[in-house]
Enzyme design. Sequence first.
Site, PDB file in Angstrom:
ATOM      1  N   GLN A 272      18.845 -41.547  29.533  1.00  0.00           N
ATOM      2  CA  GLN A 272      20.032 -40.889  28.584  1.00  0.00           C
ATOM      3  C   GLN A 272      21.427 -41.549  29.305  1.00  0.00           C
ATOM      4  OE1 GLN A 272      21.736 -37.085  29.288  1.00  0.00           O
ATOM      5  NE2 GLN A 272      21.684 -36.554  27.112  1.00  0.00           N
TER       6      GLN A 272
ATOM      7  N   TYR B  67      31.047 -34.540  26.715  1.00  0.00           N
ATOM      8  CA  TYR B  67      31.273 -35.896  27.349  1.00  0.00           C
ATOM      9  C   TYR B  67      32.100 -36.691  26.548  1.00  0.00           C
ATOM     10  CZ  TYR B  67      28.603 -33.447  31.115  1.00  0.00           C
ATOM     11  OH  TYR B  67      27.984 -32.481  31.854  1.00  0.00           O
TER      12      TYR B  67
ATOM     13  N   GLY C  53      14.031 -27.828  28.455  1.00  0.00           N
ATOM     14  CA  GLY C  53      14.610 -28.014  29.730  1.00  0.00           C
ATOM     15  C   GLY C  53      14.115 -27.183  30.887  1.00  0.00           C
TER      16      GLY C  53
ATOM     17  N   ARG D  25      21.922 -37.963  21.142  1.00  0.00           N
ATOM     18  CA  ARG D  25      21.869 -36.370  21.343  1.00  0.00           C
ATOM     19  C   ARG D  25      23.389 -36.038  20.958  1.00  0.00           C
ATOM     20  NH1 ARG D  25      20.595 -31.995  26.279  1.00  0.00           N
ATOM     21  NH2 ARG D  25      19.036 -31.124  24.741  1.00  0.00           N
TER      22      ARG D  25
HETATM   23  C1  LIG Z   1      19.821 -28.475  35.704  1.00  0.00           C
HETATM   24  C2  LIG Z   1      20.025 -28.873  34.379  1.00  0.00           C
HETATM   25  C3  LIG Z   1      20.705 -30.054  34.041  1.00  0.00           C
HETATM   26  C4  LIG Z   1      21.066 -30.510  32.899  1.00  0.00           C
HETATM   27  N1  LIG Z   1      21.656 -31.630  32.546  1.00  0.00           N
HETATM   28  C5  LIG Z   1      21.773 -32.275  31.398  1.00  0.00           C
HETATM   29  C6  LIG Z   1      21.988 -33.831  31.260  1.00  0.00           C
HETATM   30  O1  LIG Z   1      22.248 -34.600  32.104  1.00  0.00           O
HETATM   31  N2  LIG Z   1      21.935 -34.154  29.926  1.00  0.00           N
HETATM   32  C7  LIG Z   1      22.083 -33.265  28.792  1.00  0.00           C
HETATM   33  O2  LIG Z   1      22.064 -33.829  27.678  1.00  0.00           O
HETATM   34  N3  LIG Z   1      21.833 -32.115  28.871  1.00  0.00           N
HETATM   35  C8  LIG Z   1      21.613 -31.495  30.157  1.00  0.00           C
HETATM   36  N4  LIG Z   1      20.943 -30.268  30.391  1.00  0.00           N
HETATM   37  C9  LIG Z   1      20.970 -29.193  28.989  1.00  0.00           C
HETATM   38  C10 LIG Z   1      19.472 -29.460  28.738  1.00  0.00           C
HETATM   39  O3  LIG Z   1      19.046 -30.732  28.291  1.00  0.00           O
HETATM   40  C11 LIG Z   1      19.090 -28.297  27.680  1.00  0.00           C
HETATM   41  O4  LIG Z   1      19.371 -28.696  26.429  1.00  0.00           O
HETATM   42  C12 LIG Z   1      19.255 -27.092  27.990  1.00  0.00           C
HETATM   43  O5  LIG Z   1      18.875 -26.743  29.434  1.00  0.00           O
HETATM   44  C13 LIG Z   1      18.862 -25.929  27.174  1.00  0.00           C
HETATM   45  O6  LIG Z   1      17.330 -26.000  26.792  1.00  0.00           O
HETATM   46  P1  LIG Z   1      16.631 -25.109  27.689  1.00  0.00           P
HETATM   47  O7  LIG Z   1      16.836 -23.701  27.254  1.00  0.00           O
HETATM   48  O8  LIG Z   1      14.928 -25.430  27.177  1.00  0.00           O
HETATM   49  O9  LIG Z   1      16.389 -25.297  29.032  1.00  0.00           O
HETATM   50  C14 LIG Z   1      20.691 -29.734  31.695  1.00  0.00           C
HETATM   51  C15 LIG Z   1      20.145 -28.490  31.774  1.00  0.00           C
HETATM   52  C16 LIG Z   1      19.716 -28.004  33.128  1.00  0.00           C
HETATM   53  C17 LIG Z   1      19.156 -26.573  33.209  1.00  0.00           C
END
Ligand SMILES: Cc1cc2nc3c(=O)[nH]c(=O)nc-3n(C[C@H](O)[C@H](O)[C@H](O)COP(=O)(O)O)c2cc1C
Length: 359
Positions: free
Chosen positions: A98, A179, A310, A226
């Site tokens: 990404q 961002y 995630g 994304r």
């Molecule tokens: C620790 C952590 C770091 C994350 N870093 C990013 C990132 O670098 N880029 C991004 O697009 N989303 C990031 N997210 C969002 C996740 O990609 C995802 O959209 C979010 O956790 C919701 O999905 P989930 O409920 O399955 O965790 C992050 C989420 C978590 C928990």
Amino acid sequence: MTKIFTPAKIGKLKSKNRLVMAPMTRSRANPDGTPTQLAAEYYAQRAGLGLLIAEGTQPSAQGQGYIFTPGIYTDAHVEGWKQITSAVHDAGSHIFIQLMHVGRTSHPDNTPSHIQAVAPSAIAPKDQMFTLQGMKPIPEPRALTLEEIARTVDDFRNAARHAVDAGADGVEIHGANGYLIQQFFAPNANVRTDAYGGSIENRARFAIEVARAVAQEIGAERTGIRLSPGATLGGLEEGPEGPDLYRYLIGELNKLGLAYVHLLHLGNEALVADIRKGWSNALIVNRPGRAPQDVGVDITAGLADLESYGQFVLTTPDFAERLKSGAPMNPANKATFYGGGAEGYTDYPTLANAMAPAL
Ligand SMILES: Cc1cc2nc3c(=O)[nH]c(=O)nc-3n(C[C@H](O)[C@H](O)[C@H](O)COP(=O)(O)O)c2cc1C
């Protein structure tokens, strides 16, 4: 649920199942942005999913906002990423990196040369950010000049080339979560009066230019993006025209033939249905907080081709296997999400490990 275990097409790739690891920043790279061998182990552990989207990675020094995030713009970065991509391939999955330019969501203390952040306009997000000295208010960024916008598009192009040189199957352009790219969409962060501000077409221009440049450089089939329509992270407000901006954007991106759109679905069903209609290639849907028993629902309904996860993937390396058997996921240790070493990173157990007799 059974459909999630069938193959899907992502550009020219065929994924072994329809489960995708959502990108997650883990802040464990070296201070110069080179990812470590530990990251290779972490991603390879999760290769039961059909596609891994690696964490937000800066395409340039200027694009960095948080400490210890990886980069993909130097030869050292490429060497570091090679360990990761080959470990993932050896373990039987695919990996996209990404590309995350944070724009104004940055603190100078977290960047290698303490530079002021850049953004569409000189408007601070009214937010705080973690630094090594604790939480600090995010200072005002400076507005990008037209020449700098062109250079930033080139930074994405260059980073995409480096990612492919490092063995990645492709890149995901980070157009979500407050961002830089989403900052251009939001009228409360973008008050430009030139070709990049004002109308929907103008506010979407930067995203389209980045997508076009990356697709030209490495191929549309290796380029994903994304988007998070309506997200207010980093203080963004897209306003009443927000949904129409995304409808226009999807139409333009569709002409480029990118491999996929990865949507953070925040609840606007009508808009997401329109995006599905307007998007010809793979659609990956991420619904934050989705429960394990609901995995596959959007695929069965024909809305998504793939679904991303995630936190469950972070805590449960054998996520796919546990879905098959109905086993529970590991609980999360949020204290180790960002920064540190192996703890909370590569030491979450698989079911097989957890059930092995203690010696
Ligand atoms: C620790 C952590 C770091 C994350 N870093 C990013 C990132 O670098 N880029 C991004 O697009 N989303 C990031 N997210 C969002 C996740 O990609 C995802 O959209 C979010 O956790 C919701 O999905 P989930 O409920 O399955 O965790 C992050 C989420 C978590 C928990």
